[in-house]
Design a protein around this motif. Structure first.
Motif, short mmCIF file in Angstrom:
data_model
loop_
_atom_site.label_atom_id
_atom_site.label_comp_id
_atom_site.label_asym_id
_atom_site.label_seq_id
_atom_site.Cartn_x
_atom_site.Cartn_y
_atom_site.Cartn_z
N ASN A 87 0.83 -1.21 0.00
CA ASN A 87 0.00 0.00 0.00
C ASN A 87 0.87 1.26 0.00
O ASN A 87 0.59 2.23 0.73
N GLY A 88 1.94 1.23 -0.75
CA GLY A 88 2.79 2.40 -0.93
C GLY A 88 3.83 2.62 0.14
O GLY A 88 4.63 3.56 0.06
N THR A 89 3.86 1.76 1.17
CA THR A 89 4.79 1.96 2.29
C THR A 89 5.81 0.82 2.32
O THR A 89 5.45 -0.34 2.09
N LEU A 90 7.06 1.16 2.65
CA LEU A 90 8.11 0.16 2.69
C LEU A 90 7.76 -0.96 3.67
O LEU A 90 7.40 -0.70 4.82
N ALA A 91 7.89 -2.22 3.19
CA ALA A 91 7.55 -3.36 4.04
C ALA A 91 8.64 -4.43 4.06
O ALA A 91 8.62 -5.31 4.91
N GLY A 92 9.62 -4.38 3.12
CA GLY A 92 10.64 -5.42 3.11
C GLY A 92 11.53 -5.31 1.89
O GLY A 92 11.54 -4.28 1.21
N GLN A 93 12.29 -6.37 1.64
CA GLN A 93 13.19 -6.40 0.49
C GLN A 93 13.18 -7.80 -0.13
O GLN A 93 13.02 -8.79 0.58
N VAL A 94 13.36 -7.84 -1.45
CA VAL A 94 13.67 -9.09 -2.14
C VAL A 94 14.94 -8.81 -2.94
O VAL A 94 14.99 -7.83 -3.69
N THR A 95 15.96 -9.64 -2.75
CA THR A 95 17.23 -9.43 -3.43
C THR A 95 17.60 -10.67 -4.23
O THR A 95 17.53 -11.79 -3.71
N VAL A 96 17.96 -10.46 -5.48
CA VAL A 96 18.53 -11.53 -6.30
C VAL A 96 20.02 -11.21 -6.37
O VAL A 96 20.40 -10.11 -6.78
N GLY A 97 20.87 -12.15 -5.94
CA GLY A 97 22.29 -11.86 -5.86
C GLY A 97 23.15 -12.92 -6.54
O GLY A 97 22.64 -13.96 -6.94
N ASN A 98 24.41 -12.61 -6.63
CA ASN A 98 25.39 -13.52 -7.27
C ASN A 98 24.91 -13.98 -8.64
O ASN A 98 24.94 -15.17 -8.96
N ILE A 99 24.45 -13.04 -9.46
CA ILE A 99 24.00 -13.38 -10.81
C ILE A 99 25.21 -13.78 -11.64
O ILE A 99 26.18 -13.02 -11.75
N VAL A 100 25.16 -14.99 -12.17
CA VAL A 100 26.22 -15.47 -13.06
C VAL A 100 25.57 -15.73 -14.41
O VAL A 100 24.53 -16.38 -14.48
N ARG A 101 26.17 -15.17 -15.45
CA ARG A 101 25.57 -15.36 -16.78
C ARG A 101 26.31 -16.47 -17.51
O ARG A 101 26.74 -17.42 -16.90
N GLY A 102 26.47 -16.39 -18.82
CA GLY A 102 27.11 -17.47 -19.57
C GLY A 102 26.23 -18.71 -19.60
O GLY A 102 25.01 -18.60 -19.70
N SER A 103 26.84 -19.86 -19.44
CA SER A 103 26.08 -21.12 -19.55
C SER A 103 25.38 -21.49 -18.26
O SER A 103 24.67 -22.49 -18.20
N LEU A 104 25.58 -20.70 -17.18
CA LEU A 104 24.94 -20.99 -15.90
C LEU A 104 23.62 -20.21 -15.76
O LEU A 104 22.60 -20.78 -15.43
N ARG A 105 23.66 -18.91 -16.01
CA ARG A 105 22.49 -18.02 -15.93
C ARG A 105 21.68 -18.29 -14.65
O ARG A 105 20.49 -18.60 -14.70
N SER A 106 22.38 -18.14 -13.51
CA SER A 106 21.85 -18.56 -12.23
C SER A 106 22.07 -17.47 -11.18
O SER A 106 22.92 -16.59 -11.36
N ALA A 107 21.31 -17.52 -10.09
CA ALA A 107 21.45 -16.55 -9.00
C ALA A 107 20.78 -17.11 -7.76
O ALA A 107 20.05 -18.10 -7.83
N TRP A 108 21.03 -16.46 -6.60
CA TRP A 108 20.23 -16.80 -5.41
C TRP A 108 19.17 -15.73 -5.19
O TRP A 108 19.30 -14.59 -5.69
N ILE A 109 18.11 -16.09 -4.46
CA ILE A 109 17.08 -15.11 -4.10
C ILE A 109 16.87 -15.15 -2.58
O ILE A 109 16.91 -16.22 -1.97
N GLY A 110 16.74 -13.95 -1.98
CA GLY A 110 16.50 -13.86 -0.54
C GLY A 110 15.50 -12.74 -0.26
O GLY A 110 15.31 -11.85 -1.10
N TYR A 111 14.87 -12.77 0.93
CA TYR A 111 13.80 -11.80 1.20
C TYR A 111 13.55 -11.66 2.69
O TYR A 111 13.90 -12.53 3.49
N TRP A 112 12.95 -10.53 3.06
CA TRP A 112 12.41 -10.35 4.41
C TRP A 112 11.21 -9.42 4.32
O TRP A 112 11.12 -8.60 3.40
N VAL A 113 10.29 -9.57 5.29
CA VAL A 113 9.09 -8.72 5.37
C VAL A 113 8.95 -8.29 6.83
O VAL A 113 9.13 -9.10 7.74
N GLY A 114 8.65 -7.03 7.07
CA GLY A 114 8.51 -6.49 8.42
C GLY A 114 7.41 -7.22 9.20
O GLY A 114 6.42 -7.67 8.63
N SER A 115 7.61 -7.33 10.53
CA SER A 115 6.68 -8.10 11.36
C SER A 115 5.26 -7.54 11.32
O SER A 115 4.30 -8.24 11.59
#
Ligand code: ACO
Length: 209
Positions: A87-115
């Motif tokens: 609803n327009g207010t900051l509530a958390g984050q989703v991050t995709v990290g360690n993006i590797v391209r080439g023949s792997l084209r892979s990454a990790w995903i992590g997240y948190w949401v406020g209580s």
């Protein structure tokens, strides 16, 4: 410019409200720090150990450094860092990290949401939007999500979305002051079918506004 960045995702309606994602901004610091300092007990058991301590790492003054590091990784094509708004207010984050391209084209995903807005489908909706984006516009093929076996809500988020459990990584990550075992969940582009957001809508867990 890298494929899939910068991007805004959503809106998507879930029981807790309307979810949207956008890149981090310098002025997010106040709201980000307020939630993170308040939610230490909710977050600390599941996040990498912070050198210097929780209060220092999550202070308003810590944000410009984090923001600039996230922005740099995104500009170099190594990460897709999203702020989650409800609803327009900051509530958390989703991050995709360690993006590797080439023949792997892979990454990790992590997240948190406020209580203040857990249990209302926010993480599930936000991660679905990001996964669809990764496999479509960002050109990735595989996403890994590692989670502590004790983290029932997060495991539920991943299984609701169709992530598969692939294995157990022993003493994998330094979390809350010790090397913690993590379950590895994963998904590849072939498994998303109509897309995760479309699947949530079909299941009645989310609606397109
Ligand atoms: N036992 C069983 N199920 C539970 C419990 C519990 N104790 N608590 C919550 N759940 C269920 C909810 O009922 C819901 O499932 P349902 O839709 O079937 O009812 C599910 O867990 C949570 O789904 P959402 O509502 O989409 O998720 P939410 O917005 O509440 O966010 C999250 C979940 C991100 C795990 C939040 O609790 C959080 O930020 N926790 C702290 C940080 C964290 O653990 N982050 C994830 C680290 S692992 C990783 O990033 C891959």
């Amino acid at each position: 410019r890298h494929p899939g960045w910068p991007a805004r995702l959503g809106p998507l309606r879930v029981p807790a409200g309307t979810v949207e994602l956008r890149p981090p901004r310098l002025f997010d610091g106040g709201a980000w720090s307020r939630i993170r300092v308040r939610d230490r007990a909710h977050l600390e058991n599941w996040e990498p150990t912070s050198p210097g301590g929780w209060a220092e790492r999550n202070a308003v003054l810590a944000w410009p450094g984090q923001w600039s590091s996230l922005r740099g990784m995104a500009r170099r094509g190594h990460a897709l860092p999203f702020m989650v708004l409800v609803n327009g207010t900051l509530a958390g984050q989703v991050t995709v990290g360690n993006i590797v391209r080439g023949s792997l084209r892979s990454a990790w995903i992590g997240y948190w949401v406020g209580s203040h807005c857990v249990g209302g489908g926010v993480a599930t909706g936000a991660v679905a939007l990001v996964v669809d984006h990764c496999f479509a516009r960002a050109g990735l093929h595989r996403l890994d999500a590692t989670v502590r076996p004790e983290n029932t809500p997060s495991i539920r988020v991943l299984t609701k979305l169709g992530f598969r459990q692939e294995g157990l990584f022993r003493r994998y990550l330094d979390v809350a002051g010790a090397w913690r075992d993590h379950l590895c969940f994963a998904m590849t582009a072939e498994e998303t079918g109509m897309g995760l957001v479309a699947r949530l809508v079909e299941q009645g867990r989310a609606q397109m506004p």
